[in-house]
Design a protein around this motif. Sequence first.
Motif, PDB file in Angstrom:
ATOM      1  N   SER A   6     -19.801  30.329 -54.498  1.00 18.35           N
ATOM      2  CA  SER A   6     -18.440  30.120 -54.010  1.00 18.35           C
ATOM      3  C   SER A   6     -17.577  29.640 -55.171  1.00 18.35           C
ATOM      4  N   GLN A  38     -24.387  30.369 -52.652  1.00 17.82           N
ATOM      5  CA  GLN A  38     -24.334  31.032 -51.353  1.00 17.82           C
ATOM      6  C   GLN A  38     -25.719  31.552 -50.978  1.00 17.82           C
ATOM      7  N   GLN A  39     -25.769  32.374 -49.922  1.00 20.23           N
ATOM      8  CA  GLN A  39     -27.034  32.939 -49.432  1.00 20.23           C
ATOM      9  C   GLN A  39     -28.083  31.847 -49.201  1.00 20.23           C
ATOM     10  N   ALA A  99     -22.317  33.159 -43.359  1.00 21.21           N
ATOM     11  CA  ALA A  99     -22.529  33.500 -44.766  1.00 21.21           C
ATOM     12  C   ALA A  99     -21.426  32.977 -45.662  1.00 21.21           C
ATOM     13  N   THR A 100     -20.177  33.053 -45.209  1.00 22.63           N
ATOM     14  CA  THR A 100     -19.055  32.636 -46.047  1.00 22.63           C
ATOM     15  C   THR A 100     -18.720  31.154 -45.905  1.00 22.63           C
ATOM     16  N   SER A 109     -28.187  28.854 -50.271  1.00 23.74           N
ATOM     17  CA  SER A 109     -28.433  28.078 -51.492  1.00 23.74           C
ATOM     18  C   SER A 109     -29.550  28.659 -52.364  1.00 23.74           C
TER      19      SER A 109
END
Length: 387
Positions: free
Chosen positions: A94, A101-102, A362-363, A104
Motif C-alpha cells: 500500500s 498487502q495480500q 484485499a484493499t 502481509s
Amino acid sequence: MKLRSMALATLLACSGSAFAQSTVTLYGVADINIEYVNHVGAIPTAANQFNPGAAHSVFRMDSGGVSGSRWGLRGTEDLGNGVKALFVLENGFSLDSGALQQQSRMFGRQAYVGVQSSSLGQITLGRQYTSIFEALANFVPGAYATQYEPAALLTGANFREDNTVKYTGQFGPVTALAHYSFGTGLALPAFVGVATPIGGNGEVPGQARRDSAYGAALAYTQGPFGVTAGYDQWNPTIGTSSGTARKAVIAASYTYGPAKVMGGYRWGQSKNAADVLIGRDDFYWIGAAYQVTPAVALSLEYDYDNLKNQFGNTSLANPWQVAFIANYAFSKRTDVYLSTAYAKNAGLALDSASNFYATSLATGNSYALPNGKNSMLGAAVGVRHKF
C-alpha cells in the motif's frame, strides 16, 4: 607468461559470456489516488454481528487505482538448447501507508520458479495467478484495474493461489494454460449464509482435496480477433470438510484501428460440504478500450451478474456496474488518470456476499453497501509511475 595472459583473457571472455546469459530485472509500479465514495457501510462479519451499519460518504487516499502498487524481481538463465530457468518474486504494498498487502505476505502478488522450453512451454512452481485469470487479461476493458474492476467476482477470490504448479505453452496464435494448487492459502471470514470461515492456509495432511484447486484455459489471437475459454475449480475448507466453487468462461475481442471491443460470459456454481447448492450465477461483461491519441486512452465497461441462488435466496436483485477510466500519459512511465464507477445492488467492484467482499478485504477499503442503500458511486483521480 604469454600463455598465462592468453589463458586469463580466454577465462575472462568465457566468464563474461556466462554472465551475459543470465538476467535479473528490478521492476515496479507506484500508483496512488484520492477517492470519493458515497453510501459506504462496514464489511458485514461476525465481529459486527453481520451488520453493515449506516451509510457514510468517504474521501480517502488509496494505493492502486488502475494498477496495484508493487515491486518485483524477475530473471532468467539460459541453460542451452532452447531451455531457460526463470523466477519471479513480486511484492504488493500500500503506497499510502507502506504496509504489505495480500495478507502481509512478502511476495504476495507472485512468487515462483520454473523452467522454460522454446518449443514445449514452461513449468512454474509457487504462488501464481490461476489459468482463467491470466487468460482473461486481454479480454477485460478495464484491464483488471485495481479499484473498480470486479475481478474477484469474475474469476473468483482465489485468482492467486499458493502451492501451485502451472503450465504455459505458446504455439503460434494459441496460448495453453493449466494449473493445480495443493493448497490455495486463501482464507475468508464467515458471512451471512456461511456460519464458518471459508478456505484455509495451505495443504491439509490426510485430506488432499481440502483447499486444493485446478483449472485450464486456451486463448487464440490472430490479427484483430481474439477468443478465450477456461475452467476453474476451488475446493475450499468449510468446517472440517470442503465445498466446491466452479467457474467456466468464454470471451472474445475485436480490434479495429485504435479501438478494441471486448465481452464475455462466465458461469458460476458453488456447493457446500454436503454438496448442496449455495451459489449460482451468470456473469456478463462488455466494453471497449480506445486509444484516442498516443497520450490519451479511454475505457468503458459494463458488468451484469444474474444471481440465481445466493445461500438459498433465489429472489435477490441482480447487481450491475458501469465503469470508466480516462488516462493521460506524460511519458512511457508516468501517467495520470480519472477512474469512476457506479454500481447498483452491490458495492463498487460488485463487492457483496457473492464474492465474499474479496475486493474490500484485499484493499482494506470497504465497498460494502450499508443498510437501506442499494447503489454506490465512486470517483478517483490519481498518478501512476512505472519503473
